[in-house]
Design an enzyme around this catalytic site. Structure first.
Site, PDB file in Angstrom:
ATOM      1  N   CYS A  70       5.885 -22.959  16.283  1.00 45.76           N
ATOM      2  CA  CYS A  70       6.356 -22.408  14.999  1.00 45.76           C
ATOM      3  C   CYS A  70       7.768 -21.852  15.066  1.00 45.76           C
ATOM      4  O   CYS A  70       8.403 -21.633  14.038  1.00 45.76           O
ATOM      5  CB  CYS A  70       5.393 -21.333  14.511  1.00 45.76           C
ATOM      6  SG  CYS A  70       3.732 -21.968  14.324  1.00 45.76           S
ATOM      7  N   HIS A 105       8.804 -16.793   9.599  1.00 47.09           N
ATOM      8  CA  HIS A 105       7.800 -17.848   9.732  1.00 47.09           C
ATOM      9  C   HIS A 105       6.579 -17.403   8.931  1.00 47.09           C
ATOM     10  O   HIS A 105       6.123 -16.265   9.060  1.00 47.09           O
ATOM     11  CB  HIS A 105       7.436 -18.056  11.203  1.00 47.09           C
ATOM     12  CG  HIS A 105       6.207 -18.895  11.374  1.00 47.09           C
ATOM     13  ND1 HIS A 105       6.052 -20.098  10.717  1.00 47.09           N
ATOM     14  CD2 HIS A 105       5.064 -18.686  12.072  1.00 47.09           C
ATOM     15  CE1 HIS A 105       4.864 -20.603  11.031  1.00 47.09           C
ATOM     16  NE2 HIS A 105       4.247 -19.770  11.841  1.00 47.09           N
ATOM     17  N   ASN A 153       0.398 -21.946   6.565  1.00 44.41           N
ATOM     18  CA  ASN A 153       1.280 -21.963   7.736  1.00 44.41           C
ATOM     19  C   ASN A 153       1.641 -23.419   8.052  1.00 44.41           C
ATOM     20  O   ASN A 153       0.809 -24.177   8.536  1.00 44.41           O
ATOM     21  CB  ASN A 153       0.545 -21.296   8.913  1.00 44.41           C
ATOM     22  CG  ASN A 153       1.345 -21.331  10.208  1.00 44.41           C
ATOM     23  OD1 ASN A 153       2.356 -22.005  10.310  1.00 44.41           O
ATOM     24  ND2 ASN A 153       0.860 -20.603  11.205  1.00 44.41           N
TER      25      ASN A 153
HETATM   26  O1  UT7 Z   1       1.820 -19.595  13.471  1.00 44.33           O
HETATM   27  C1  UT7 Z   1       1.779 -19.262  14.791  1.00 44.33           C
HETATM   28  C2  UT7 Z   1       1.133 -18.056  15.181  1.00 44.33           C
HETATM   29  N1  UT7 Z   1      -0.159 -17.793  14.589  1.00 44.33           N
HETATM   30  C3  UT7 Z   1      -0.344 -16.655  13.981  1.00 44.33           C
HETATM   31  O2  UT7 Z   1       0.604 -15.906  13.806  1.00 44.33           O
HETATM   32  C4  UT7 Z   1      -1.741 -16.252  13.588  1.00 44.33           C
HETATM   33  C5  UT7 Z   1      -1.941 -14.810  13.886  1.00 44.33           C
HETATM   34  N2  UT7 Z   1      -3.294 -14.327  13.583  1.00 44.33           N
HETATM   35  C6  UT7 Z   1      -3.736 -14.112  12.331  1.00 44.33           C
HETATM   36  O3  UT7 Z   1      -3.054 -14.397  11.359  1.00 44.33           O
HETATM   37  C7  UT7 Z   1      -5.083 -13.459  12.172  1.00 44.33           C
HETATM   38  O4  UT7 Z   1      -5.530 -13.000  13.423  1.00 44.33           O
HETATM   39  C8  UT7 Z   1      -6.176 -14.381  11.536  1.00 44.33           C
HETATM   40  C9  UT7 Z   1      -5.876 -14.610  10.067  1.00 44.33           C
HETATM   41  C10 UT7 Z   1      -6.236 -15.692  12.266  1.00 44.33           C
HETATM   42  C11 UT7 Z   1      -7.536 -13.700  11.617  1.00 44.33           C
HETATM   43  O5  UT7 Z   1      -7.495 -12.427  10.957  1.00 44.33           O
HETATM   44  P1  UT7 Z   1      -8.080 -11.136  11.669  1.00 44.33           P
HETATM   45  O6  UT7 Z   1      -7.937 -10.022  10.726  1.00 44.33           O
HETATM   46  O7  UT7 Z   1      -7.395 -11.026  13.002  1.00 44.33           O
HETATM   47  O8  UT7 Z   1      -9.604 -11.493  11.783  1.00 44.33           O
HETATM   48  P2  UT7 Z   1     -10.528 -11.553  13.092  1.00 44.33           P
HETATM   49  O9  UT7 Z   1     -10.206 -12.780  13.884  1.00 44.33           O
HETATM   50  O10 UT7 Z   1     -10.468 -10.231  13.792  1.00 44.33           O
HETATM   51  O11 UT7 Z   1     -11.947 -11.717  12.439  1.00 44.33           O
HETATM   52  C12 UT7 Z   1     -12.517 -10.704  11.634  1.00 44.33           C
HETATM   53  C13 UT7 Z   1     -13.858 -11.206  11.136  1.00 44.33           C
HETATM   54  C14 UT7 Z   1     -14.727 -11.811  12.224  1.00 44.33           C
HETATM   55  O12 UT7 Z   1     -16.083 -11.473  11.945  1.00 44.33           O
HETATM   56  P3  UT7 Z   1     -16.821 -10.287  12.730  1.00 44.33           P
HETATM   57  O13 UT7 Z   1     -16.723 -10.656  14.180  1.00 44.33           O
HETATM   58  O14 UT7 Z   1     -16.023  -9.044  12.391  1.00 44.33           O
HETATM   59  O15 UT7 Z   1     -18.190 -10.332  12.176  1.00 44.33           O
HETATM   60  C15 UT7 Z   1     -14.538 -13.293  12.025  1.00 44.33           C
HETATM   61  O16 UT7 Z   1     -15.654 -14.031  12.502  1.00 44.33           O
HETATM   62  O17 UT7 Z   1     -13.650 -12.246  10.165  1.00 44.33           O
HETATM   63  C16 UT7 Z   1     -14.415 -13.392  10.545  1.00 44.33           C
HETATM   64  N3  UT7 Z   1     -13.711 -14.585  10.117  1.00 44.33           N
HETATM   65  C17 UT7 Z   1     -13.840 -15.132   8.892  1.00 44.33           C
HETATM   66  N4  UT7 Z   1     -14.594 -14.785   7.831  1.00 44.33           N
HETATM   67  C18 UT7 Z   1     -14.483 -15.541   6.720  1.00 44.33           C
HETATM   68  C19 UT7 Z   1     -12.809 -15.322  10.815  1.00 44.33           C
HETATM   69  N5  UT7 Z   1     -12.368 -16.337  10.069  1.00 44.33           N
HETATM   70  C20 UT7 Z   1     -12.992 -16.235   8.871  1.00 44.33           C
HETATM   71  C21 UT7 Z   1     -12.951 -16.994   7.689  1.00 44.33           C
HETATM   72  N6  UT7 Z   1     -13.686 -16.622   6.636  1.00 44.33           N
HETATM   73  N7  UT7 Z   1     -12.148 -18.093   7.568  1.00 44.33           N
END
Ligand code: UT7
Length: 326
Positions: free
Chosen positions: A113, A253, A283
């Protein structure tokens, strides 16, 4: 003394749109979760027969028109991508063939990215060296082709697109003021496509184990990205002696509005200085910044003399910042 300025911009996204509501029907997710956690509302997805170079060509043609140049005026094409048409030849060579830029050399850059800013720095230095005059810089990706559409942790994030800028040379102090590039390969496993290269060539086993798709430790990347981009912007501003308050636009980005807001909060950047396109396109990897720049430019919002700051973060890990005087 030679300076590198941006003479034209262009962008392209494919026609097909996948909304959050469409994703609700495919995986266990909700429009509400995606909007509030990422800022994304919909994304554009390439057709099966549409390659990264096809998107790049449309962005390139638009940037050439904006710069008032013909493809034959180009002497170099640098394409940042992690989804090349094939392992080789480079996507840059595919673009060169399709736009008929006969005098241009072409190659690709792989910095995920952050790739657009890596390409910008290489192009800037080659212009300042006096070796090249008219360079096409492309950020083009079709992440949909390497996305696991059954993995809700990643598939809600990505979209396809391409952005382009034309770099030209002039004697007046204008254009690219500085770029800072950073990498930390020790964190490479945080974001990768494990198979398909020389380490794990494609096999029945790699396909069965879904190793040709993006895997990501989203949460860890989230925290690292905020810190890294904040520091990269501070470094850019201090290296040229421009206070952060004097910067007119910040093009980030477009990975997650919460990441962008956290950096903005740390650096006291007001919302009206941060153009966003993530809600429409998701993204789009290397394409997200040149697409956002193109929209800013074509909407007549950026004026001569404005200072534009770019900041990116991605797989590698890589991160980068650049400052441009418009
Ligand atoms: O472009 C290059 C670099 N990439 C990035 O910059 C991405 C950086 N990361 C992010 O943007 C975020 O970490 C994400 C958007 C990918 C995830 O958000 P988060 O707030 O970090 O969520 P999490 O991974 O901590 O998950 C929180 C909860 C989990 O459930 P539990 O374990 O709390 O029960 C996940 O299983 O949300 C759940 N979850 C979802 N729920 C509904 C994860 N994906 C989804 C989904 N829909 N699509």
């Amino acid at each position: 003394m030679k300076y590198t300025y941006i003479a034209g911009t262009g962008s392209y996204v494919p026609d097909e749109i996948i909304s959050n509501f469409a994703l609700e029907k495919m995986i266990d997710t909700s429009d509400e979760w995606i909007r509030t956690r990422t800022g994304i509302v919909e994304r554009h997805i390439a057709r099966k027969d549409e390659a990264t170079s096809d998107l790049a060509v449309k962005a390139a043609q638009s940037a050439l028109e904006d710069a008032g140049l013909e493809a034959n005026d180009l002497d170099l094409i640098i394409t940042a991508t992690v989804t090349p048409d094939m392992l080789f030849p480079s996507t840059g060579c595919m673009v060169q063939k399709k736009i008929d830029a006969r005098k241009a050399a072409a190659f690709d850059i792989s910095a995920a990215c952050s790739g657009f800013l890596y390409a910008l720095e290489v192009g800037d230095q080659l212009i300042k060296s006096g070796q090249y005059q008219n360079i096409l810089i492309l950020g083009a990706d079709t992440l949909s082709k390497i996305t696991d559409w059954t993995d809700r942790n990643t598939c809600i994030l990505f979209g396809d697109g391409a952005g382009a800028v034309i770099l030209r040379t002039r004697e007046k102090e204008q254009g690219v003021l500085c770029s800072h590039l950073y990498s930390d390969g020790a964190m490479s496993e945080m974001l990768q496509v494990p198979a398909g290269g020389s380490l794990r060539p494609a096999s029945e086993e790699t396909v069965q184990n879904r190793l040709h798709y993006i895997t990501m430790k989203g949460n860890e990347i989230f925290k690292t990205a905020i810190k890294a981009m904040t520091e990269a912007i501070e470094q850019a501003a201090s290296s040229v002696g421009i206070p952060i308050d004097n910067i007119d636009f910040f093009i980030f980005h477009q990975a997650n509005t919460r990441i962008i807001n956290a950096v903005a909060q740390r650096l006291s950047i007001p919302e009206n200085k941060i153009p966003l396109t993530i809600q429409k396109y998701g993204n789009t990897s290397t394409a997200s910044m040149p697409i956002t720049l193109d929209e800013l430019n074509k909407n007549g919002k950026v004026h001569q003399g404005d200072i534009v700051c770019f900041a990116a973060f991605g797989g590698g890990l890589t991160w980068a910042s650049s400052l441009v005087r418009w």
